[in-house]
Design an enzyme around this catalytic site. Structure first.
Site, short mmCIF file in Angstrom:
data_model
loop_
_atom_site.label_atom_id
_atom_site.label_comp_id
_atom_site.label_asym_id
_atom_site.label_seq_id
_atom_site.Cartn_x
_atom_site.Cartn_y
_atom_site.Cartn_z
N ASN A 1 -7.28 -2.41 14.43
CA ASN A 1 -8.67 -2.78 14.10
C ASN A 1 -8.72 -4.03 13.22
O ASN A 1 -9.75 -4.33 12.63
CB ASN A 1 -9.40 -1.60 13.43
CG ASN A 1 -8.75 -1.18 12.12
OD1 ASN A 1 -7.85 -1.87 11.62
ND2 ASN A 1 -9.19 -0.08 11.54
N HIS B 1 -6.97 -4.64 10.47
CA HIS B 1 -6.78 -4.49 9.03
C HIS B 1 -5.45 -5.07 8.58
O HIS B 1 -4.50 -5.15 9.36
CB HIS B 1 -6.96 -3.04 8.56
CG HIS B 1 -5.85 -2.10 8.90
ND1 HIS B 1 -6.08 -0.79 9.28
CD2 HIS B 1 -4.51 -2.23 8.92
CE1 HIS B 1 -4.93 -0.19 9.49
NE2 HIS B 1 -3.96 -1.04 9.29
N GLU C 1 -9.50 -1.66 5.49
CA GLU C 1 -10.19 -1.28 6.72
C GLU C 1 -11.41 -2.16 6.94
O GLU C 1 -11.91 -2.78 6.01
CB GLU C 1 -10.61 0.19 6.60
CG GLU C 1 -9.45 1.16 6.43
CD GLU C 1 -8.64 1.36 7.71
OE1 GLU C 1 -8.56 0.43 8.53
OE2 GLU C 1 -8.07 2.45 7.86
N ASP D 1 0.82 -1.22 0.00
CA ASP D 1 0.00 0.00 0.00
C ASP D 1 0.85 1.26 0.00
O ASP D 1 2.07 1.21 0.18
CB ASP D 1 -0.95 0.00 1.21
CG ASP D 1 -0.27 -0.39 2.52
OD1 ASP D 1 0.97 -0.43 2.55
OD2 ASP D 1 -0.98 -0.66 3.50
C1 GLP Z 1 -0.59 0.48 8.58
C2 GLP Z 1 -0.17 -0.37 7.39
C3 GLP Z 1 -0.27 -1.85 7.69
C4 GLP Z 1 0.38 -2.15 9.03
C5 GLP Z 1 -0.33 -1.40 10.11
C6 GLP Z 1 0.24 -1.68 11.49
O1 GLP Z 1 -1.93 0.70 8.63
N1 GLP Z 1 -0.92 -0.07 6.22
O2 GLP Z 1 0.33 -2.57 6.63
O3 GLP Z 1 0.34 -3.54 9.27
O4 GLP Z 1 -0.21 -0.01 9.85
O5 GLP Z 1 1.39 -0.92 11.69
P1 GLP Z 1 2.43 -1.14 12.83
O6 GLP Z 1 3.25 -2.34 12.41
O7 GLP Z 1 3.25 0.11 12.85
O8 GLP Z 1 1.68 -1.38 14.08
#
Ligand code: GLP
Length: 264
Positions: free
Chosen positions: A137, A139, A144, A67
């Site tokens: 959440n 995702h 989402e 993404d």
């Molecule tokens: C973002 C990214 C996800 C990631 C998530 C959790 O939303 N798009 O790919 O898994 O954050 O991030 P973190 O690893 O910093 O908790």
């Protein structure tokens, strides 16, 4: 589904790196699906260390990132392009022309762009190994809650929770993008193998719902229950709300005994 329980974040990163490095060595032309966020940073550090000691070569690999924020140029310090450059690409020999990250600067025909991103994944032979983190959440990517479980790469509006989780890294809230380009859940499910990492108590609820809850679009990661080859690597804090921890340990022991290749 394999659930690998590790003591802490460092152990999660080391175990993930062992599996990813093994997959690259076994198939140098591998197609990797890459994730951003704080979770895979330790994994990338370990992979860079393998590369520097000469035990890992990315020269024939290809990658596709999950993404990118809409509206951020690749040079923006909070863009996922910039993240990948800083955390992996600038430190290993993965050819830049084969390191794909969705373009957050496209304007206009998003559908056409997203369809082309899907086509490039297909033309490369499909993703062999997809690395994922998980949002609070539930995702994955930026899928989402209520994202279709069959969704493909597309433009997605970010949830309030995700905006809140990420806005601290932006100078002010108005700079925080409200949309992103993300692979869909269907795109992720097409990967041949999925490795999903989580660490910390803040992820415990999402991890429990993803592994033990019903399959629902309210928790995108629960769709992984439909995938035949998923490995969750999580630390004790992220495993806190799982009810079947002893069983997962037992499964792991049996896997080591009878099908050790599943752990390589
Ligand atoms: C973002 C990214 C996800 C990631 C998530 C959790 O939303 N798009 O790919 O898994 O954050 O991030 P973190 O690893 O910093 O908790």
């Amino acid at each position: 589904m394999l659930v690998v329980l590790k003591k802490d974040y460092d152990d999660v990163s080391r175990e993930a790196a062992r599996i990813v490095a093994g997959a690259i060595r076994a198939k140098p032309h591998i197609v990797l699906g890459l994730a951003t966020g704080s979770t895979p940073q330790g994994l990338y550090k370990e992979l860079i260390a393998f590369y520097h000691e000469g035990s890992l070569d990315f020269s024939r690999a290809t990658s596709f990132n999950l993404d990118e924020y809409l509206g951020l140029a690749p040079t923006h310090p909070q863009s996922f392009h910039y993240f990948m450059e800083q955390n992996l690409f600038s430190s290993v020999n993965l050819p830049r022309e084969r390191a794909h990250v969705p373009d957050g600067t496209i304007a206009g025909n998003y559908e056409d762009y997203c369809e082309r991103y899907e086509q490039s994944i297909k033309s490369a032979g499909g993703i062999d190994l997809q690395i994922l983190g998980i949002g609070r959440n539930g995702h994955i990517g930026f899928n989402e809650p209520t994202s279709s479980l069959a969704s493909r790469t597309r433009l997605k509006a970010l949830s309030r929770e995700t905006i809140e989780d990420n806005r601290h890294v932006f100078a002010n809230e108005s700079e925080m993008p409200k949309c992103a380009i993300t692979m869909g859940i269907g795109t992720i499910l097409d990967s041949k193998r999925v490795l999903i990492l989580a660490a910390g108590r803040s992820k415990a609820a999402a991890v429990a719902k993803a592994i033990e809850g019903p399959i629902t679009s309210s928790v995108s990661a629960s769709a992984l229950q439909l995938h035949p080859d998923v490995t969750f690597i999580i630390d004790e804090e992220a495993a806190y709300s799982l009810t079947q921890r002893d069983y997962y340990r037992h499964v792991l022991e049996m896997t080591k005994l009878f099908t050790p290749e599943r752990l390589s």
